[in-house]
Design a protein around this motif. Structure first.
Motif, PDB file in Angstrom:
ATOM      1  N   GLN A  22       4.834   6.588  -5.676  1.00 35.19           N
ATOM      2  CA  GLN A  22       4.247   5.900  -4.533  1.00 35.19           C
ATOM      3  C   GLN A  22       2.854   5.405  -4.896  1.00 35.19           C
ATOM      4  O   GLN A  22       2.176   5.986  -5.745  1.00 35.19           O
ATOM      5  N   THR A  23       2.459   4.320  -4.252  1.00 34.70           N
ATOM      6  CA  THR A  23       1.130   3.751  -4.464  1.00 34.70           C
ATOM      7  C   THR A  23       0.303   3.904  -3.193  1.00 34.70           C
ATOM      8  O   THR A  23       0.818   4.273  -2.140  1.00 34.70           O
ATOM      9  N   THR A  24      -0.981   3.617  -3.297  1.00 35.70           N
ATOM     10  CA  THR A  24      -1.888   3.761  -2.159  1.00 35.70           C
ATOM     11  C   THR A  24      -2.117   2.402  -1.496  1.00 35.70           C
ATOM     12  O   THR A  24      -2.435   1.423  -2.188  1.00 35.70           O
ATOM     13  N   PRO A  25      -1.956   2.307  -0.176  1.00 36.84           N
ATOM     14  CA  PRO A  25      -2.199   1.029   0.511  1.00 36.84           C
ATOM     15  C   PRO A  25      -3.598   0.481   0.223  1.00 36.84           C
ATOM     16  O   PRO A  25      -4.573   1.234   0.148  1.00 36.84           O
ATOM     17  N   GLU A  26      -3.672  -0.824   0.062  1.00 33.11           N
ATOM     18  CA  GLU A  26      -4.926  -1.493  -0.296  1.00 33.11           C
ATOM     19  C   GLU A  26      -6.033  -1.258   0.724  1.00 33.11           C
ATOM     20  O   GLU A  26      -7.196  -1.078   0.371  1.00 33.11           O
ATOM     21  N   TRP A  27      -5.674  -1.268   2.009  1.00 31.70           N
ATOM     22  CA  TRP A  27      -6.683  -1.193   3.062  1.00 31.70           C
ATOM     23  C   TRP A  27      -6.668   0.168   3.776  1.00 31.70           C
ATOM     24  O   TRP A  27      -6.864   0.248   4.975  1.00 31.70           O
ATOM     25  N   ILE A  28      -6.462   1.239   3.012  1.00 35.52           N
ATOM     26  CA  ILE A  28      -6.300   2.559   3.614  1.00 35.52           C
ATOM     27  C   ILE A  28      -7.547   3.032   4.375  1.00 35.52           C
ATOM     28  O   ILE A  28      -7.437   3.715   5.397  1.00 35.52           O
ATOM     29  N   THR A  29      -8.732   2.666   3.918  1.00 34.63           N
ATOM     30  CA  THR A  29      -9.945   3.079   4.655  1.00 34.63           C
ATOM     31  C   THR A  29     -10.060   2.327   5.978  1.00 34.63           C
ATOM     32  O   THR A  29     -10.620   2.851   6.941  1.00 34.63           O
ATOM     33  N   GLU A  30      -9.516   1.101   6.024  1.00 30.37           N
ATOM     34  CA  GLU A  30      -9.479   0.359   7.284  1.00 30.37           C
ATOM     35  C   GLU A  30      -8.496   1.037   8.240  1.00 30.37           C
ATOM     36  O   GLU A  30      -8.745   1.130   9.450  1.00 30.37           O
ATOM     37  N   SER A  31      -7.383   1.519   7.693  1.00 27.95           N
ATOM     38  CA  SER A  31      -6.406   2.254   8.505  1.00 27.95           C
ATOM     39  C   SER A  31      -7.057   3.492   9.104  1.00 27.95           C
ATOM     40  O   SER A  31      -6.833   3.829  10.273  1.00 27.95           O
ATOM     41  N   ALA A 123       2.599   4.496  -0.080  1.00 31.96           N
ATOM     42  CA  ALA A 123       2.834   5.697   0.720  1.00 31.96           C
ATOM     43  C   ALA A 123       2.419   5.425   2.157  1.00 31.96           C
ATOM     44  O   ALA A 123       1.355   4.856   2.427  1.00 31.96           O
ATOM     45  N   MET A 124       3.246   5.852   3.082  1.00 27.50           N
ATOM     46  CA  MET A 124       2.996   5.574   4.495  1.00 27.50           C
ATOM     47  C   MET A 124       3.295   6.803   5.337  1.00 27.50           C
ATOM     48  O   MET A 124       4.334   7.434   5.185  1.00 27.50           O
ATOM     49  N   LEU A 125       2.371   7.135   6.223  1.00 28.52           N
ATOM     50  CA  LEU A 125       2.621   8.166   7.215  1.00 28.52           C
ATOM     51  C   LEU A 125       3.270   7.508   8.431  1.00 28.52           C
ATOM     52  O   LEU A 125       3.002   6.335   8.719  1.00 28.52           O
ATOM     53  N   PRO A 126       4.119   8.225   9.163  1.00 26.02           N
ATOM     54  CA  PRO A 126       4.786   7.608  10.320  1.00 26.02           C
ATOM     55  C   PRO A 126       3.784   7.160  11.375  1.00 26.02           C
ATOM     56  O   PRO A 126       2.791   7.849  11.638  1.00 26.02           O
TER      57      PRO A 126
END
Length: 255
Positions: A22-31, A123-126
């Motif tokens: 799995q990879t890390t979403p590009e905008w995870i800190t925005e999430s 990788a995504m959390l529900p």
């Protein structure tokens, strides 16, 4: 050719994923910023914001309370295998080989209210947060204001990296609106799928959604890179109709 899809409300975190990487979403800190806003809301406020039932409001309230960084690996799932709506019935990602999934990682992007842009193996959390949700943040009145030009920037960066001359829009209007079309550095192709009903061809939502996923899967499996090859799409009984098509909106009909 870079593809954009909408996410789905229905999720699958039960079945065993066929790919572990799995990879890390590009905008995870925005999430994380958005989740910070959502964590402060009560289930009743979540219900009013999203227009969902009591049960779904409670579920999503808890999801946001549990959301954290770094994301617990045991609680995540690759985005392409997490969504299970109509589009994803057509996409059939669970039947793709590892090579096809890796190709999709470069050629497919899923637009998301919470994550902005997701690669298939991110990788995504529900969660549940539709792009059209009027969630107020410091950036404005809704998620379009929150994401601003970030999603367009991400799409343009990937178009440049993969040297794609076309953006294949297989997303809904609600989600594609998050992309600033006039700033996209490629030609935008938005296929139209119509089914025959009472002697006339018209867009039927369920079938059109599934067809978008089917086309995305076909493009990935066949590594389609040109519009000349795109119009040869003939899955599930659809056929290209040159008479009602334009260069930017090819029409596919099914009897």
């Amino acid at each position: 050719m870079l593809i954009v899809l909408s996410p789905a409300k229905t999720l699958d975190y039960e079945s065993e994923p066929k790919i572990a990487s799995q990879t890390t979403p590009e905008w995870i800190t925005e999430s994380e910023t958005l989740v910070g806003v959502l964590k402060k809301k009560t289930p009743k406020q979540i219900q009013a914001l999203m227009g969902v039932s009591d049960k779904l409001a409670e579920l999503n309230h808890q999801r946001y309370q549990d959301w954290q960084l770094p994301m617990p690996p045991e609680a995540t799932r690759p985005a392409i295998l997490a969504f299970k709506g109509d589009v994803y019935l057509g996409l059939q990602a669970d039947r793709m080989t590892e090579k096809q999934l890796l190709f999709a990682q470069d050629r497919l992007r899923i637009l998301s209210g919470l994550y902005g842009v997701l690669r298939p193996l991110d990788a995504m959390l529900p969660y549940r947060l539709e792009m059209g949700t009027a969630l107020k943040t410091r950036r404005g009145k809704d998620l379009y204001a929150f994401w601003g030009s970030r999603i367009t920037q991400s799409i343009n960066d990937q178009l440049a990296v993969t040297d794609c001359g076309f953006l294949l829009n297989l997303a809904s209007n609600e989600y594609f609106r998050s992309i600033q079309k006039k700033h996209v550095q490629a030609q935008i192709i938005a296929p139209v799928f119509k089914d025959q009903s009472n002697g006339k061809y018209r867009v039927i939502s369920y079938f059109a959604k599934k067809a978008r996923g089917t086309m995305a899967s076909w493009v990935i499996r066949n590594k389609v890179k040109t519009t000349a090859k795109l119009v040869k799409f003939a899955e599930d009984g659809y056929r290209y109709d040159p008479d009602s098509s334009t260069e930017s909106a090819p029409v596919f009909l099914r009897d």
